[in-house]
Motif scaffolding. Structure first.
Motif, PDB file in Angstrom:
ATOM      1  N   PRO A  79       2.818   8.200   3.139  1.00 39.98           N
ATOM      2  CA  PRO A  79       3.098   7.473   1.898  1.00 39.98           C
ATOM      3  C   PRO A  79       4.558   7.623   1.497  1.00 39.98           C
ATOM      4  O   PRO A  79       5.178   8.672   1.715  1.00 39.98           O
ATOM      5  CB  PRO A  79       2.169   8.141   0.879  1.00 39.98           C
ATOM      6  CG  PRO A  79       1.096   8.787   1.688  1.00 39.98           C
ATOM      7  CD  PRO A  79       1.750   9.204   2.963  1.00 39.98           C
ATOM      8  N   TYR A  80       5.109   6.573   0.892  1.00 40.40           N
ATOM      9  CA  TYR A  80       6.459   6.641   0.359  1.00 40.40           C
ATOM     10  C   TYR A  80       6.373   7.112  -1.079  1.00 40.40           C
ATOM     11  O   TYR A  80       5.605   6.567  -1.871  1.00 40.40           O
ATOM     12  CB  TYR A  80       7.129   5.261   0.413  1.00 40.40           C
ATOM     13  CG  TYR A  80       8.446   5.228  -0.323  1.00 40.40           C
ATOM     14  CD1 TYR A  80       9.591   5.739   0.267  1.00 40.40           C
ATOM     15  CD2 TYR A  80       8.527   4.722  -1.610  1.00 40.40           C
ATOM     16  CE1 TYR A  80      10.802   5.744  -0.412  1.00 40.40           C
ATOM     17  CE2 TYR A  80       9.732   4.709  -2.295  1.00 40.40           C
ATOM     18  CZ  TYR A  80      10.868   5.225  -1.686  1.00 40.40           C
ATOM     19  OH  TYR A  80      12.055   5.229  -2.361  1.00 40.40           O
ATOM     20  N   ARG A  85       6.495  -3.498  -5.078  1.00 44.96           N
ATOM     21  CA  ARG A  85       5.683  -2.816  -6.082  1.00 44.96           C
ATOM     22  C   ARG A  85       4.673  -1.947  -5.332  1.00 44.96           C
ATOM     23  O   ARG A  85       3.867  -2.453  -4.570  1.00 44.96           O
ATOM     24  CB  ARG A  85       4.985  -3.840  -6.973  1.00 44.96           C
ATOM     25  CG  ARG A  85       4.190  -3.254  -8.131  1.00 44.96           C
ATOM     26  CD  ARG A  85       3.772  -4.341  -9.106  1.00 44.96           C
ATOM     27  NE  ARG A  85       3.092  -5.447  -8.459  1.00 44.96           N
ATOM     28  CZ  ARG A  85       2.890  -6.638  -9.022  1.00 44.96           C
ATOM     29  NH1 ARG A  85       3.337  -6.876 -10.240  1.00 44.96           N
ATOM     30  NH2 ARG A  85       2.253  -7.588  -8.376  1.00 44.96           N
ATOM     31  N   PHE A  86       4.732  -0.653  -5.570  1.00 46.49           N
ATOM     32  CA  PHE A  86       3.964   0.266  -4.734  1.00 46.49           C
ATOM     33  C   PHE A  86       3.363   1.392  -5.578  1.00 46.49           C
ATOM     34  O   PHE A  86       3.852   1.688  -6.670  1.00 46.49           O
ATOM     35  CB  PHE A  86       4.874   0.860  -3.644  1.00 46.49           C
ATOM     36  CG  PHE A  86       5.954   1.760  -4.191  1.00 46.49           C
ATOM     37  CD1 PHE A  86       5.816   3.139  -4.153  1.00 46.49           C
ATOM     38  CD2 PHE A  86       7.116   1.232  -4.756  1.00 46.49           C
ATOM     39  CE1 PHE A  86       6.802   3.968  -4.662  1.00 46.49           C
ATOM     40  CE2 PHE A  86       8.107   2.047  -5.272  1.00 46.49           C
ATOM     41  CZ  PHE A  86       7.945   3.428  -5.221  1.00 46.49           C
ATOM     42  N   PRO A  87       2.303   2.034  -5.083  1.00 51.76           N
ATOM     43  CA  PRO A  87       1.690   3.145  -5.822  1.00 51.76           C
ATOM     44  C   PRO A  87       2.498   4.421  -5.630  1.00 51.76           C
ATOM     45  O   PRO A  87       2.670   4.894  -4.506  1.00 51.76           O
ATOM     46  CB  PRO A  87       0.294   3.262  -5.195  1.00 51.76           C
ATOM     47  CG  PRO A  87       0.471   2.741  -3.798  1.00 51.76           C
ATOM     48  CD  PRO A  87       1.532   1.685  -3.863  1.00 51.76           C
ATOM     49  N   ASP A 105       0.857  -1.187   0.000  1.00 53.22           N
ATOM     50  CA  ASP A 105       0.000   0.000   0.000  1.00 53.22           C
ATOM     51  C   ASP A 105       0.894   1.238   0.000  1.00 53.22           C
ATOM     52  O   ASP A 105       2.129   1.141  -0.039  1.00 53.22           O
ATOM     53  CB  ASP A 105      -0.991  -0.025   1.164  1.00 53.22           C
ATOM     54  CG  ASP A 105      -0.347   0.150   2.533  1.00 53.22           C
ATOM     55  OD1 ASP A 105       0.883   0.390   2.618  1.00 53.22           O
ATOM     56  OD2 ASP A 105      -1.076   0.058   3.544  1.00 53.22           O
ATOM     57  N   ALA A 106       0.281   2.412   0.038  1.00 55.60           N
ATOM     58  CA  ALA A 106       1.045   3.655  -0.080  1.00 55.60           C
ATOM     59  C   ALA A 106       2.022   3.847   1.059  1.00 55.60           C
ATOM     60  O   ALA A 106       3.058   4.503   0.903  1.00 55.60           O
ATOM     61  CB  ALA A 106       0.078   4.840  -0.151  1.00 55.60           C
ATOM     62  N   ARG A 107       1.740   3.264   2.229  1.00 59.25           N
ATOM     63  CA  ARG A 107       2.641   3.416   3.370  1.00 59.25           C
ATOM     64  C   ARG A 107       3.828   2.476   3.288  1.00 59.25           C
ATOM     65  O   ARG A 107       4.886   2.766   3.844  1.00 59.25           O
ATOM     66  CB  ARG A 107       1.868   3.166   4.667  1.00 59.25           C
ATOM     67  CG  ARG A 107       0.748   4.164   4.927  1.00 59.25           C
ATOM     68  CD  ARG A 107      -0.190   3.635   6.004  1.00 59.25           C
ATOM     69  NE  ARG A 107      -0.835   2.380   5.582  1.00 59.25           N
ATOM     70  CZ  ARG A 107      -1.632   1.671   6.362  1.00 59.25           C
ATOM     71  NH1 ARG A 107      -1.878   2.066   7.597  1.00 59.25           N
ATOM     72  NH2 ARG A 107      -2.184   0.550   5.905  1.00 59.25           N
ATOM     73  N   GLY A 108       3.646   1.325   2.650  1.00 61.71           N
ATOM     74  CA  GLY A 108       4.722   0.360   2.549  1.00 61.71           C
ATOM     75  C   GLY A 108       4.383  -1.001   3.093  1.00 61.71           C
ATOM     76  O   GLY A 108       5.188  -1.931   3.013  1.00 61.71           O
TER      77      GLY A 108
END
Length: 423
Positions: free
Chosen positions: A327-328, A289-291, A265-268
């Protein structure tokens, strides 16, 4: 400062794993920490493997990264993880042991994509280049003075190896099915400019060609046969067909993972197959694989040194429970040294619908290409022009209008908008 209870386990022992471990400790985690790696070597730096190690300027075993001794970690090297049981919160190793965790960081990275015919891939004279042992073996082969080197695949690794062979005075042919070198990453417009530089340095560049099979005599490579019926006599072939993400061991775990990476997810936090985050598991580096917020939340998996560092640090803090779970979204940056040519990038070119040369002159072999999508700057690539890249990176980070407005020193008077030629 918040601190998770119990044990922390990191699967993977590369750059992202090391930075994640350091970040976990720096954020206050003082519990037991175990780091598992399938290679017998402690974390080492990969960029020199396709550069200084192959020239002999740096020994393969001199690439070890500093920092591991201050981590108070239990290092389990030379044994791969083979499965994950999220209900029992254990990771099983190839030797049969099961390691428990309360916080897990997945940082298993990638491996070199092998030659599709396993028998041919094992021939004497056929190499891939990913790990320290690969680099040491290829260095020995190049130092022996081969008559000819064939590089199959003109991505960044392939171009680096081909240019290095010319530095060593070795005849080399670079075979690529695409229209130009680096066309899958930079597009055929910029790839063609870089390919011309390599050709000018004596690399035999054969684009639009594909190797069908490898011929041997007495178990040793002697010739590569092309799809079009031609052949190339060679005693060394370097297979540079990209990388495969190490997610096989996650099969059956209930996590959302495939050959393209493990989804976060967006946080990791890693997602399960229902799209729900597992708060006990994060991922970092090539395998994650991340947004990306800079690209509309499009899922990406990045094989960049700077990304492994930044996301490893982020994941360590996340698992330590330190600070807000933001988010990262670090701006992707990358560099490649190809002989005396230095290519650097900021941002992601995928999806670009336009490119412009905004600094320098391709005819002189020094320039910056800026990529746009729907009227916004999304990526920049510098070729022997690194001093100009930071200003372009700011345009990318700000999603500034494309083409850029205003005058700049050394910018062409009339910026021509070109088709990027991306696949």
């Amino acid at each position: 400062m918040a601190q998770p209870p119990g044990r922390a386990l990191i699967v993977g022992a590369g750059l992202a794993a090391l930075r994640g471990a350091e970040s976990l400790r720096a954020a206050g985690f003082s519990g037991p920490l175990t780091i598992v790696g399938d290679e017998p070597h402690p974390p080492y730096d990969r960029p020199p493997l396709s550069k200084h190690v192959l020239t002999g300027a740096v020994a393969a075993d001199a690439t070890t990264l500093p920092g591991r001794h201050g981590l108070a970690a239990d290092w389990q090297l030379g044994t791969a993880a083979v499965s994950l049981d999220r209900q029992a919160r254990t990771v099983r190793l190839a030797d049969g042991r099961a390691l428990p965790y309360d916080r897990l960081l997945i940082a298993t990275g990638t491996r070199a994509r092998p030659w599709p015919n396993p028998h041919e891939g094992r021939l004497s004279g056929v190499f891939t280049l990913r790990g320290r042992d690969d680099a040491a073996a290829l260095r020995r082969a190049l130092a022996a003075g081969p008559r000819h080197v064939l590089v199959i695949g003109a991505g960044f690794i392939g171009c680096e190896v081909a240019s290095l062979c010319r530095q060593l005075g070795l005849p080399v042919t670079l075979v690529e099915p695409g229209a130009t070198p680096l066309s899958r990453v930079l597009g055929s417009t910029v790839g063609g400019l870089i390919g011309a530089i390599h050709a000018g340095h004596g690399v035999a560049v054969r684009c639009g060609s594909e190797v069908e099979w490898l011929e041997a005599e007495g178990g040793r490579l002697v010739r590569a046969h092309l799809v079009d019926g031609g052949s190339i006599a060679t005693d060394i072939a370097v297979i540079a067909l990209g990388a495969v993400r190490n997610t096989d061991w996650l099969e059956g775990s209930g996590l959302s993972a495939d050959c393209g990476g493990v989804d976060c997810d967006a946080r990791g936090y890693v997602l399960d197959t229902d799209g729900q985050p597992d708060p006990h598991i994060a991922a970092a580096g090539d395998v994650a694989r991340f947004p990306h917020p800079l690209y509309g939340g499009r899922r990406v998996a990045l094989e960049h040194w700077s990304h492994a560092v930044a996301q490893g640090i982020h994941a360590g803090r996340l698992l330590a429970g330190a600070g807000p779970e933001v988010p990262y979204g670090a701006l992707p940056t990358f560099w490649s040294t190809q002989g005396d040519l230095v290519v650097k990038s900021a941002g992601l070119t995928e999806g670009a619908d336009a490119v412009a040369i905004t600094q320098g002159d391709p005819a002189a072999g020094r320039f910056v290409a800026l990529y746009g999508r729907e009227g916004r700057c999304i990526a920049a690539v510098s070729v022997d022009s690194a001093r100009w890249l930071p200003a372009h990176a700011e345009l990318v980070a700000a999603r500034a209008p494309f083409p850029p407005r205003g005058a700049a020193t050394d910018r062409p008077k009339a910026v021509t908008i070109l088709e990027p030629g991306l696949p």
